[in-house]
Write a protein that holds these residues in place. Sequence first.
Motif, PDB file in Angstrom:
ATOM      1  N   THR A  84      38.927  21.378 -30.070  1.00 18.25           N
ATOM      2  CA  THR A  84      39.036  19.923 -30.306  1.00 18.25           C
ATOM      3  C   THR A  84      38.411  19.451 -28.905  1.00 18.25           C
ATOM      4  N   GLU A  85      38.672  20.067 -27.884  1.00 21.09           N
ATOM      5  CA  GLU A  85      38.213  19.207 -26.577  1.00 21.09           C
ATOM      6  C   GLU A  85      36.740  19.391 -26.547  1.00 21.09           C
ATOM      7  N   ARG A  86      35.985  20.407 -27.108  1.00 26.55           N
ATOM      8  CA  ARG A  86      34.381  20.395 -27.160  1.00 26.55           C
ATOM      9  C   ARG A  86      33.992  19.395 -28.072  1.00 26.55           C
ATOM     10  N   ALA A  87      34.647  19.155 -29.008  1.00 29.74           N
ATOM     11  CA  ALA A  87      34.245  18.330 -30.257  1.00 29.74           C
ATOM     12  C   ALA A  87      34.406  16.775 -29.721  1.00 29.74           C
ATOM     13  N   LYS A  88      35.737  16.720 -28.996  1.00 30.36           N
ATOM     14  CA  LYS A  88      35.723  15.120 -28.564  1.00 30.36           C
ATOM     15  C   LYS A  88      34.589  14.907 -27.300  1.00 30.36           C
ATOM     16  N   LYS A  89      34.384  15.880 -26.518  1.00 31.38           N
ATOM     17  CA  LYS A  89      33.267  15.508 -25.521  1.00 31.38           C
ATOM     18  C   LYS A  89      32.051  15.318 -26.397  1.00 31.38           C
ATOM     19  N   GLU A  90      31.549  16.224 -27.399  1.00 27.94           N
ATOM     20  CA  GLU A  90      30.419  15.831 -28.026  1.00 27.94           C
ATOM     21  C   GLU A  90      30.372  14.794 -28.887  1.00 27.94           C
TER      22      GLU A  90
END
Length: 199
Positions: A84-90
């Motif tokens: 979720t953290e990677r997805a949020k940043k992307e």
Amino acid sequence: MNRKKFIGMVAAGALGCLAAGSAPIFAQQNAPAAPAGGKRILVAYYSWSGNTKALAEKISAGTGGELFEIVPAQPYPTEYGECTERAKKEQQEGVRPALKAKPKNLASYDVVFVGSPNWWGSYAPPIRTLLDDPAFAGKTVVPFFTHGGGGMQNCESDMREQLANATLLKALTVSGSSADGSRAQRAVDAWLREIGLAR
């Protein structure tokens, strides 16, 4: 399980991994028979947990469309929080992650179903990469989404904005937790009849 059977299973798994690792950038799909209305249909999807895949399989069965799984070149973390953290940043940065493969001869399809989980209010970044393909211009596109409680949010409207030169039919969204069950099957069946693509 006997030793011979176990060794055979391990060997088959290893061959599968090798084949996946050497896949070309354009991948061929398996084609179910008798697509809806004689149209050539593709059901392309990205699935992190398997929920969107389950929904895509129902749509493929209901339309006769070919299934194509969208796989990012750099896999998302399997741990939920990290993913979720990677997805949020992307999502915030509008990232278009590289894909392992793209559908072969995308321009030859009459209808393309495009499926994704709802990540932070919109579709997953690998879908954004796919939709950048110029072959979507003038195409009939049918969005579908799974969610963890947020519903549609901006998934459909963002896809309409990205695909301004395509014709988008009514989207479907279902709860990820029910995507593999009878409730989702009923929703898919009714939706396909409504948009005129049930076979």
